[in-house]
Design an enzyme around this catalytic site. Sequence first.
Site, PDB file in Angstrom:
ATOM      1  N   LYS A 274       0.817  -1.212   0.000  1.00  0.00           N
ATOM      2  CA  LYS A 274       0.000   0.000   0.000  1.00  0.00           C
ATOM      3  C   LYS A 274       0.853   1.266   0.000  1.00  0.00           C
ATOM      4  O   LYS A 274       0.395   2.325  -0.411  1.00  0.00           O
ATOM      5  CB  LYS A 274      -0.974  -0.022   1.170  1.00  0.00           C
TER       6      LYS A 274
HETATM    7  C1  LIG Z   1      -4.480  -4.576   1.365  1.00  0.00           C
HETATM    8  C2  LIG Z   1      -3.712  -5.845   1.313  1.00  0.00           C
HETATM    9  C3  LIG Z   1      -4.079  -6.899   0.431  1.00  0.00           C
HETATM   10  C4  LIG Z   1      -5.316  -6.831  -0.444  1.00  0.00           C
HETATM   11  O1  LIG Z   1      -5.188  -5.872  -1.464  1.00  0.00           O
HETATM   12  P1  LIG Z   1      -6.473  -5.373  -2.262  1.00  0.00           P
HETATM   13  O2  LIG Z   1      -5.982  -4.287  -3.164  1.00  0.00           O
HETATM   14  O3  LIG Z   1      -7.426  -4.868  -1.222  1.00  0.00           O
HETATM   15  O4  LIG Z   1      -7.025  -6.523  -3.019  1.00  0.00           O
HETATM   16  C5  LIG Z   1      -3.271  -8.014   0.386  1.00  0.00           C
HETATM   17  N1  LIG Z   1      -2.169  -8.140   1.172  1.00  0.00           N
HETATM   18  C6  LIG Z   1      -1.795  -7.162   2.029  1.00  0.00           C
HETATM   19  C7  LIG Z   1      -0.592  -7.364   2.868  1.00  0.00           C
HETATM   20  C8  LIG Z   1      -2.537  -5.976   2.132  1.00  0.00           C
HETATM   21  O5  LIG Z   1      -2.153  -5.018   2.982  1.00  0.00           O
END
Ligand SMILES: *Cc1c(COP(=O)(O)O)cnc(C)c1O
Length: 461
Positions: free
Chosen positions: A112
């Site tokens: 993210k």
């Molecule tokens: C947010 C997250 C996901 C999922 O990602 P999306 O874009 O919501 O599908 C998977 N793994 C981790 C570690 C995350 O922080």
Amino acid sequence: MRYISTRGSAPTLTFEEAMLTGLARDGGLYVPDTVPTLTASQIADMAGKSYEDVAFTVMRPFIGDTFTDEEFKRLIAQAYSGFGHAARAPLVQLDSNHYLLELFHGPTLAFKDFAMQLIGQMFQAALSRSGERITIVGATSGDTGSAAIEAFRGLEAVDVFIMYPHGRVSEVQRRQMTTPSESNVHALAVDGDFDDCQAAVKDMFNDFAFREEVKLAGVNSINWGRVLAQVVYYFTAAVSLGAPHREISFTVPTGNFGDIFAGYIAKQMGLPIADLVVATNRNDILHRTLQTGAYTKEGVEPTISPSMDIQVSSNFERALFDAYGRDGAAVGGQMDDLKQGGFQISQGAYQYLQDQFKSGRASEEETSAAITRYFRQHGELLCPHTAVGVHVAEAHLGHTPMVTLATAHPAKFPDAVKAASGVAAPLPPRMADLYDRSERLTRVANDLSAIQSLIKERIAH
Ligand SMILES: *Cc1c(COP(=O)(O)O)cnc(C)c1O
């Protein structure tokens, strides 16, 4: 480039407006009216370029005149300067035709950061032009909140309030939210669960007087700016492995469908992607939908991959919009049915989704077993989300190189990793003192008006 709503009845916006708005006024999500394409020679030219250079080429066609080229290059450079790896998103080989794309070298050790760091810079640049201040309020089960705080800390035009369920995030996640000392950062520990936090955010957005008074803005995963930033690493990874001269497949651990949707955009832009594989944990609504054509909600069960424990996958609406031939009314109708518990996707739309996405799921046992196996046989420590991905990817290996997205660093989920592998994943040296830094947080009751008063009081200073 204009942005239109997936429900067809909100005003069309520029990139800047779509980014600052988040959710469309008709309840839909913003998407570009057309997806720009890159030629094979433009893609071939990315070989050997820096992550930042590729980021500029991939994102530039989407931003219109929101930023000049010089400004946009500077924002990209600032966004990724705090990453702990010069390649930003390095590839690691797991097996003869299976690769891991490490997306955890950012400041909070999860993918993210790629999007959040960039939109932090873009928000600040857009706001300092207009002289406005905004208030970002978000709910988190851990990763989004820490990434948002890290991206917005110290920025002048923004106050950031993150609500997390008290006692229900990992210690690393909590400390990442509570140790930044900047006065524009506010970590709120809510006496409730994640759904309570999310409901409070939603209520604040629906309280139009409050929304206007504090200039509320959202940075959750439906923000188009976040999806866009994630398109870039599909290009860097595929080009490293031979694109555009050969096809590449990707497996993506998925919750809100944001990251995999970015891969779908990369494919639409002309990147030769063979398979896009959705990997879910036992909260498998997306896998079930792609297998059956019925999107039906069930209760959320906690897992060792908590960032994928979701019931309604908000970005899926963007894929549905294309599946329904960009008919906003049809999408709006399905979303109304969702409030009653689910909907059946029409035959044509279902066929479209099946052509675009493959899927698989991993149980808790399979996830732990993948961590154990990859540590013993490949020397790689996987975070539980990544382990869901590699488990699902294994069923889709073939002649095309497969890249599984490693969405978080194993040290971010130490308990599950240690239980499965027997070893504790150390924090990277640049944040080894996380456990020694002092924490600052505000405990709040699960009471909307009390939280709203607190926000108003804090931003007055
Ligand atoms: C947010 C997250 C996901 C999922 O990602 P999306 O874009 O919501 O599908 C998977 N793994 C981790 C570690 C995350 O922080």
